[in-house]
Scaffold this motif. Structure first.
Motif, PDB file in Angstrom:
ATOM      1  N   GLU A 157       0.815  -1.171   0.206  1.00  0.00           N
ATOM      2  CA  GLU A 157      -0.092  -0.080   0.021  1.00  0.00           C
ATOM      3  C   GLU A 157       0.784   1.189  -0.067  1.00  0.00           C
ATOM      4  OE1 GLU A 157      -2.458  -0.611   3.507  1.00  0.00           O
ATOM      5  OE2 GLU A 157      -3.748  -2.054   2.274  1.00  0.00           O
ATOM      6  N   ILE A 158       1.728   1.332   0.672  1.00  0.00           N
ATOM      7  CA  ILE A 158       2.908   2.409   1.015  1.00  0.00           C
ATOM      8  C   ILE A 158       3.459   2.571  -0.457  1.00  0.00           C
ATOM      9  CG2 ILE A 158       4.833   3.296   2.142  1.00  0.00           C
ATOM     10  CD1 ILE A 158       2.218   3.803   3.568  1.00  0.00           C
ATOM     11  N   ARG A 159       3.905   1.693  -0.742  1.00  0.00           N
ATOM     12  CA  ARG A 159       4.815   1.711  -2.363  1.00  0.00           C
ATOM     13  C   ARG A 159       4.045   2.467  -3.235  1.00  0.00           C
ATOM     14  NH1 ARG A 159       7.620  -4.078  -1.935  1.00  0.00           N
ATOM     15  NH2 ARG A 159       9.496  -3.686  -0.734  1.00  0.00           N
ATOM     16  N   ALA A 160       2.558   1.876  -3.360  1.00  0.00           N
ATOM     17  CA  ALA A 160       1.668   2.241  -4.669  1.00  0.00           C
ATOM     18  C   ALA A 160       1.331   3.773  -4.083  1.00  0.00           C
ATOM     19  CB  ALA A 160       0.265   1.460  -4.448  1.00  0.00           C
ATOM     20  N   LEU A 161       1.085   4.172  -2.793  1.00  0.00           N
ATOM     21  CA  LEU A 161       0.807   5.611  -2.677  1.00  0.00           C
ATOM     22  C   LEU A 161       2.102   6.498  -2.916  1.00  0.00           C
ATOM     23  CD1 LEU A 161      -0.764   7.932  -1.193  1.00  0.00           C
ATOM     24  CD2 LEU A 161       0.363   7.128   0.917  1.00  0.00           C
ATOM     25  N   ILE A 162       3.414   6.139  -2.672  1.00  0.00           N
ATOM     26  CA  ILE A 162       4.479   6.815  -3.194  1.00  0.00           C
ATOM     27  C   ILE A 162       4.583   6.939  -4.739  1.00  0.00           C
ATOM     28  CG2 ILE A 162       7.143   7.021  -3.021  1.00  0.00           C
ATOM     29  CD1 ILE A 162       6.771   5.685  -0.051  1.00  0.00           C
ATOM     30  N   ARG A 163       4.420   5.799  -5.281  1.00  0.00           N
ATOM     31  CA  ARG A 163       4.568   5.981  -6.634  1.00  0.00           C
ATOM     32  C   ARG A 163       3.471   6.949  -7.251  1.00  0.00           C
ATOM     33  NH1 ARG A 163       8.331   5.386 -10.393  1.00  0.00           N
ATOM     34  NH2 ARG A 163       7.223   5.507 -12.573  1.00  0.00           N
ATOM     35  N   GLU A 164       2.336   6.903  -6.643  1.00  0.00           N
ATOM     36  CA  GLU A 164       1.315   8.011  -7.130  1.00  0.00           C
ATOM     37  C   GLU A 164       1.657   9.120  -6.819  1.00  0.00           C
ATOM     38  OE1 GLU A 164      -2.392   8.980  -8.739  1.00  0.00           O
ATOM     39  OE2 GLU A 164      -1.408   7.169  -8.618  1.00  0.00           O
ATOM     40  N   LEU A 165       2.098   9.625  -5.735  1.00  0.00           N
ATOM     41  CA  LEU A 165       2.667  10.809  -5.402  1.00  0.00           C
ATOM     42  C   LEU A 165       3.725  11.365  -6.117  1.00  0.00           C
ATOM     43  CD1 LEU A 165       2.902  10.506  -1.469  1.00  0.00           C
ATOM     44  CD2 LEU A 165       1.146  11.839  -2.750  1.00  0.00           C
ATOM     45  N   GLY A 166       4.592  10.356  -6.806  1.00  0.00           N
ATOM     46  CA  GLY A 166       5.547  10.809  -7.717  1.00  0.00           C
ATOM     47  C   GLY A 166       5.054  11.343  -8.959  1.00  0.00           C
ATOM     48  N   LYS A 167       3.955  10.997  -9.454  1.00  0.00           N
ATOM     49  CA  LYS A 167       3.386  11.612 -10.531  1.00  0.00           C
ATOM     50  C   LYS A 167       3.402  13.139 -10.399  1.00  0.00           C
ATOM     51  CE  LYS A 167       0.711   7.486 -11.565  1.00  0.00           C
ATOM     52  NZ  LYS A 167      -0.882   6.740 -11.746  1.00  0.00           N
ATOM     53  N   GLU A 168       3.421  13.767  -9.578  1.00  0.00           N
ATOM     54  CA  GLU A 168       3.062  15.097  -9.175  1.00  0.00           C
ATOM     55  C   GLU A 168       4.239  16.029  -8.678  1.00  0.00           C
ATOM     56  OE1 GLU A 168       0.073  15.121  -6.379  1.00  0.00           O
ATOM     57  OE2 GLU A 168      -1.415  14.076  -7.738  1.00  0.00           O
ATOM     58  N   ARG A 169       5.231  15.279  -8.482  1.00  0.00           N
ATOM     59  CA  ARG A 169       6.227  15.952  -7.696  1.00  0.00           C
ATOM     60  C   ARG A 169       7.764  15.164  -8.022  1.00  0.00           C
ATOM     61  NH1 ARG A 169       3.335  17.258  -3.743  1.00  0.00           N
ATOM     62  NH2 ARG A 169       1.705  16.002  -4.300  1.00  0.00           N
ATOM     63  N   THR A 170       8.858  15.793  -7.480  1.00  0.00           N
ATOM     64  CA  THR A 170      10.019  15.248  -7.324  1.00  0.00           C
ATOM     65  C   THR A 170      10.172  14.536  -6.103  1.00  0.00           C
ATOM     66  OG1 THR A 170      11.277  16.664  -8.755  1.00  0.00           O
ATOM     67  CG2 THR A 170      12.608  15.393  -7.515  1.00  0.00           C
ATOM     68  N   ILE A 171      10.662  13.307  -6.112  1.00  0.00           N
ATOM     69  CA  ILE A 171      10.630  12.416  -4.839  1.00  0.00           C
ATOM     70  C   ILE A 171      12.255  11.781  -4.661  1.00  0.00           C
ATOM     71  CG2 ILE A 171      10.130  10.375  -3.458  1.00  0.00           C
ATOM     72  CD1 ILE A 171       7.307  10.684  -4.395  1.00  0.00           C
ATOM     73  N   ILE A 172      12.828  11.905  -3.802  1.00  0.00           N
ATOM     74  CA  ILE A 172      13.950  11.361  -3.257  1.00  0.00           C
ATOM     75  C   ILE A 172      13.826  10.557  -2.134  1.00  0.00           C
ATOM     76  CG2 ILE A 172      16.545  11.574  -2.583  1.00  0.00           C
ATOM     77  CD1 ILE A 172      16.564  14.519  -3.757  1.00  0.00           C
ATOM     78  N   LEU A 173      13.962   9.117  -2.276  1.00  0.00           N
ATOM     79  CA  LEU A 173      13.745   8.197  -1.155  1.00  0.00           C
ATOM     80  C   LEU A 173      14.986   7.406  -0.924  1.00  0.00           C
ATOM     81  CD1 LEU A 173      12.990   4.912  -2.037  1.00  0.00           C
ATOM     82  CD2 LEU A 173      10.969   6.324  -3.024  1.00  0.00           C
ATOM     83  N   SER A 174      15.219   7.076   0.149  1.00  0.00           N
ATOM     84  CA  SER A 174      16.320   6.144   0.583  1.00  0.00           C
ATOM     85  C   SER A 174      16.042   4.701   1.031  1.00  0.00           C
ATOM     86  CB  SER A 174      17.251   6.644   1.496  1.00  0.00           C
ATOM     87  OG  SER A 174      16.302   6.714   2.832  1.00  0.00           O
ATOM     88  N   THR A 175      16.682   3.769   0.633  1.00  0.00           N
ATOM     89  CA  THR A 175      16.243   2.584   0.815  1.00  0.00           C
ATOM     90  C   THR A 175      17.533   1.589   0.963  1.00  0.00           C
ATOM     91  OG1 THR A 175      14.724   0.527   0.282  1.00  0.00           O
ATOM     92  CG2 THR A 175      15.859   1.800  -1.714  1.00  0.00           C
TER      93      THR A 175
END
Length: 224
Positions: A157-175
């Protein structure tokens, strides 16, 4: 556009970042991948202005949302109460009740909005953290290990949400998990001991595991 030019950072005799340079265009989801101690969190804290680099320059948008790894929350507050409180701390005049309600719905918190934060599962707490990071509709969203400690369903669920948010803005995530990059990122930068070992578009990499080996990143936790 995020611009990182020749960043160096040391703590005492330990060099944490070594001549790190990146350019990240608008609308890209970039994964910072590497083992613990690679320098991922340090670079993020420099980008948000929490720490200063020893040398080099960064240029970032004027609005940044940040979700730290530990996601500190006021557990005695209700979900909407917490978000309104945080909006007040940042002098975000646009965060009225309608904005907060829309944000709660956007991150999937509506069923839990009546609860104290202490009553929420780890997955829903992460959603609260994401909602807080989205206050003010930032152009850049920085997420430090956003899926740590989640169960398989929460991960999805969280991965899908982050991917959706990435359609509207720049995202930098660490993993430090390869699967995160496959499912959420357009581009991967591999850090190891503060050095960029690889910088690739995910779609161009047939075998991420081979890329890790080619990049001399051997930490086994990356392969799960």
């Amino acid at each position: 556009m995020v611009s990182i030019e020749h960043i160096n950072k040391s703590f005492g005799s330990q060099r944490v970042l070594q001549d790190v340079s990146l350019e990240i265009p608008d609308g890209q989801v970039l994964g910072l991948l590497g083992p613990n101690g690679a320098g991922k969190s340090t670079l993020m804290k420099i980008l948000i202005g929490l720490w200063r680099a020893d040398s080099g320059q960064v240029s970032v948008p004027d609005s940044i949302g940040y979700l730290p790894e530990n996601n500190p929350l006021y557990e005695e507050m209700y979900v909407a109460e917490y978000l309104q409180f945080m909006a007040g701390l940042t002098a975000n005049a646009s965060a009225n009740a309608n904005v907060i309600n829309a944000l709660i719905e956007r991150v999937g918190l509506t069923p839990e909005r009546h609860k104290h934060i202490r009553e929420l599962s780890k997955g829903y707490r992460q959603r609260v953290g994401l909602a807080q990071a989205l206050l003010g509709n930032p152009k850049l969203l920085i997420l430090d290990e956003p899926t740590t400690g989640l169960d398989p369903n929460q991960l999805t669920e969280i991965r899908a949400l982050i991917r959706e948010l990435g359609k509207e803005r720049t995202i930098i995530l660490s993993t430090h998990i390869m699967q995160e990059v496959r499912e959420m990122c357009d581009r991967v930068v591999i850090l190891d001991h503060g050095v960029i070992k690889a910088d690739k578009f995910v779609k161009d990499v047939e075998d991420l595991e081979a890329l890790f080996h080619d990049s001399t990143v051997t930490n086994k936790s990356l392969l799960h």
